[in-house]
Design a protein around this motif. Structure first.
Motif, PDB file in Angstrom:
ATOM      1  N   ALA A  69      -7.376  -5.085  -0.830  1.00 19.12           N
ATOM      2  CA  ALA A  69      -6.406  -4.121  -1.359  1.00 19.12           C
ATOM      3  C   ALA A  69      -6.098  -4.419  -2.818  1.00 19.12           C
ATOM      4  CB  ALA A  69      -5.122  -4.181  -0.522  1.00 19.12           C
ATOM      5  N   LYS A 104      -7.812  -0.035  -7.176  1.00 18.90           N
ATOM      6  CA  LYS A 104      -8.421   0.127  -5.862  1.00 18.90           C
ATOM      7  C   LYS A 104      -7.923   1.403  -5.207  1.00 18.90           C
ATOM      8  CE  LYS A 104     -10.464  -3.997  -5.456  1.00 18.90           C
ATOM      9  NZ  LYS A 104     -11.862  -4.223  -5.038  1.00 18.90           N
ATOM     10  N   THR A 105      -8.820   2.103  -4.506  1.00 18.70           N
ATOM     11  CA  THR A 105      -8.388   3.216  -3.689  1.00 18.70           C
ATOM     12  C   THR A 105      -7.772   2.675  -2.405  1.00 18.70           C
ATOM     13  OG1 THR A 105     -10.450   3.454  -2.439  1.00 18.70           O
ATOM     14  CG2 THR A 105     -10.325   4.553  -4.588  1.00 18.70           C
ATOM     15  N   LYS A 106      -7.086   3.546  -1.673  1.00 18.38           N
ATOM     16  CA  LYS A 106      -6.417   3.095  -0.443  1.00 18.38           C
ATOM     17  C   LYS A 106      -7.412   2.686   0.634  1.00 18.38           C
ATOM     18  CE  LYS A 106      -5.858   7.868   1.247  1.00 18.38           C
ATOM     19  NZ  LYS A 106      -4.866   8.877   1.673  1.00 18.38           N
ATOM     20  N   LYS A 107      -8.686   3.080   0.487  1.00 17.03           N
ATOM     21  CA  LYS A 107      -9.696   2.746   1.496  1.00 17.03           C
ATOM     22  C   LYS A 107     -10.468   1.469   1.164  1.00 17.03           C
ATOM     23  CE  LYS A 107     -10.450   7.563   2.892  1.00 17.03           C
ATOM     24  NZ  LYS A 107     -11.460   8.652   3.053  1.00 17.03           N
ATOM     25  N   GLU A 108     -10.333   0.975  -0.072  1.00 20.65           N
ATOM     26  CA  GLU A 108     -11.112  -0.192  -0.482  1.00 20.65           C
ATOM     27  C   GLU A 108     -10.491  -1.489   0.020  1.00 20.65           C
ATOM     28  OE1 GLU A 108     -13.286   0.035  -4.564  1.00 20.65           O
ATOM     29  OE2 GLU A 108     -11.363   1.034  -4.823  1.00 20.65           O
ATOM     30  N   THR A 109     -11.357  -2.464   0.224  1.00 24.22           N
ATOM     31  CA  THR A 109     -10.913  -3.822   0.537  1.00 24.22           C
ATOM     32  C   THR A 109     -11.617  -4.792  -0.408  1.00 24.22           C
ATOM     33  OG1 THR A 109     -12.648  -4.006   2.220  1.00 24.22           O
ATOM     34  CG2 THR A 109     -10.455  -3.341   2.970  1.00 24.22           C
ATOM     35  N   ALA A 137       0.803  -1.219   0.000  1.00 22.48           N
ATOM     36  CA  ALA A 137       0.000   0.000   0.000  1.00 22.48           C
ATOM     37  C   ALA A 137       0.835   1.267   0.000  1.00 22.48           C
ATOM     38  CB  ALA A 137      -0.934   0.006   1.211  1.00 22.48           C
ATOM     39  N   THR A 138       2.117   1.135   0.357  1.00 27.23           N
ATOM     40  CA  THR A 138       2.978   2.306   0.469  1.00 27.23           C
ATOM     41  C   THR A 138       4.313   2.027  -0.196  1.00 27.23           C
ATOM     42  OG1 THR A 138       1.954   2.846   2.593  1.00 27.23           O
ATOM     43  CG2 THR A 138       4.010   3.969   2.054  1.00 27.23           C
ATOM     44  N   SER A 165      -1.970   3.199  -5.022  1.00 28.24           N
ATOM     45  CA  SER A 165      -3.394   2.878  -5.173  1.00 28.24           C
ATOM     46  C   SER A 165      -3.859   3.315  -6.549  1.00 28.24           C
ATOM     47  CB  SER A 165      -4.227   3.585  -4.090  1.00 28.24           C
ATOM     48  OG  SER A 165      -4.152   4.991  -4.233  1.00 28.24           O
ATOM     49  N   GLU A 166      -5.052   2.871  -6.927  1.00 30.72           N
ATOM     50  CA  GLU A 166      -5.696   3.228  -8.194  1.00 30.72           C
ATOM     51  C   GLU A 166      -4.777   2.983  -9.387  1.00 30.72           C
ATOM     52  OE1 GLU A 166      -8.708   6.603  -7.881  1.00 30.72           O
ATOM     53  OE2 GLU A 166      -7.191   7.225  -6.410  1.00 30.72           O
ATOM     54  N   THR A 191       1.689   6.762  -1.427  1.00 35.25           N
ATOM     55  CA  THR A 191       0.586   5.808  -1.502  1.00 35.25           C
ATOM     56  C   THR A 191       0.576   5.099  -2.845  1.00 35.25           C
ATOM     57  OG1 THR A 191      -0.778   7.097   0.015  1.00 35.25           O
ATOM     58  CG2 THR A 191      -1.930   5.554  -1.423  1.00 35.25           C
TER      59      THR A 191
END
Length: 310
Positions: free
Chosen positions: A298, A291-296, A39-40, A48-49, A46
């Motif tokens: 990941a 995926k955004t960083k908030k979605e599950t 994720a990082t 993501s996406e 970040t």
């Protein structure tokens, strides 16, 4: 890569037929493995996406671009049909120099990534905002825009701002090709169209009449193209990644290209919002979820093989 080499690719695109050999065998898809993407990245960036992937065989690097215009580098190790290692090693926010406001990176392709020479890779990135395709060095240095045919360069030719250029690929025989996410204004809504950068076009039917968006395109060893479509089988239902092989031997001005739909079998790993794809070897491909960083769950890399049946 020098400008003259890009020019050679554009000239090559004028002969684009994307034809598969007459004896091309039916293909089988095997879904092999998946792993979560970290994720990082370095420096706390970040990850993501992710919307585009490209493999640099010379440098042994996987490149990815995100919707917010960040270029990520990963060390990737694959062996015995498994993803053994994914390590983020660099993350670089992109600017195009002349127009820093162009973001929403969607498609990615590597030029000179498999020519046996280190240090000469160049990246092509398709931006939905624009629409535009720009050239970059892997360190994020902007090298300039690729000239698009008038029909692709005009935002008014697209039905929606978020249905513009979605994928870009480079074929050894035919040069640079690109594809919008959906049919453009005046085109049948149940078709996708491959565009050579000389203005020529090749059309094929979408996987299903509605809710079938093209997300990525990769050249195959035999000259055919592997495409990734994101479908929703029912309105408001879950997304599914569909892999299809485009065979243009029957293409003509009035006749669409043939397409072979690849069956994932009992695997559910392609049932998600897939956006990017890269060819790793003659048979192995990697696809990635957006995926955004908030979605599950990941962001996921999924490894598949595509090879002749039998």
């Amino acid at each position: 890569m020098m400008i003259k080499h890009i020019t050679a690719l554009l000239i090559g695109a004028s002969t684009l037929g994307l034809a598969a050999p007459a004896t091309a065998q039916p293909l089988e898809l095997t879904v092999l493995d998946s792993t979560a993407v970290p994720a990082t990245g370095p420096g706390g960036q970040t990850i993501s996406e992710l919307s585009g992937l490209a493999w640099d065989a010379d440098e042994k690097l996987l490149y990815a671009v995100s919707d917010d215009g960040v270029l990520h580098h990963f060390r990737l190790e694959v062996g015995e049909g498994r993803i053994a290692r994914v390590e983020p090693v660099l993350s670089i926010p992109l600017t195009t120099g002349t127009n820093p406001a162009i973001v929403n990176a969607e498609g990615l392709a590597a030029v000179n990534g498999d020519n046996g020479q280190a240090g000469d890779t160049e990246l092509l990135i398709a931006f939905e905002d624009g629409p535009a395709i720009h050239r970059f060095r892997p360190d994020g240095t902007a090298l300039g825009a690729v000239q698009l045919p008038d029909a692709l360069a005009d935002p008014a030719r697209y039905n929606e701002p978020n249905s513009r250029l979605e994928a870009v690929a480079v074929t050894k025989e035919h040069g640079i090709v690109t594809v919008p996410e959906e049919a453009m204004a005046g085109e049948a809504g149940d078709t996708h169209t491959i565009h050579g950068l000389d203005g020529k076009r090749w059309t094929f039917a979408t996987y299903q009449p509605k809710r079938s968006n093209l997300k990525a395109i990769e050249p195959m060893p035999d000259g055919r193209l592997l495409v990734l479509e994101r479908t929703r089988e029912t309105k408001g239902g879950p997304s599914v990644g569909r892999l299809r092989v485009i065979d243009s031997k029957s293409c003509g001005e009035e006749q669409p290209c043939g397409a072979e739909n690849l069956d994932p079998g009992s695997s559910a790993l392609l049932s998600d919002n897939f956006e990017g794809m890269a060819r790793l070897t003659d048979e192995l491909y990697l696809v990635v979820t957006d995926k955004t960083k908030k979605e599950t769950p990941a962001t996921q890399f999924v490894l598949v093989s595509v090879k002749p049946k039998g």
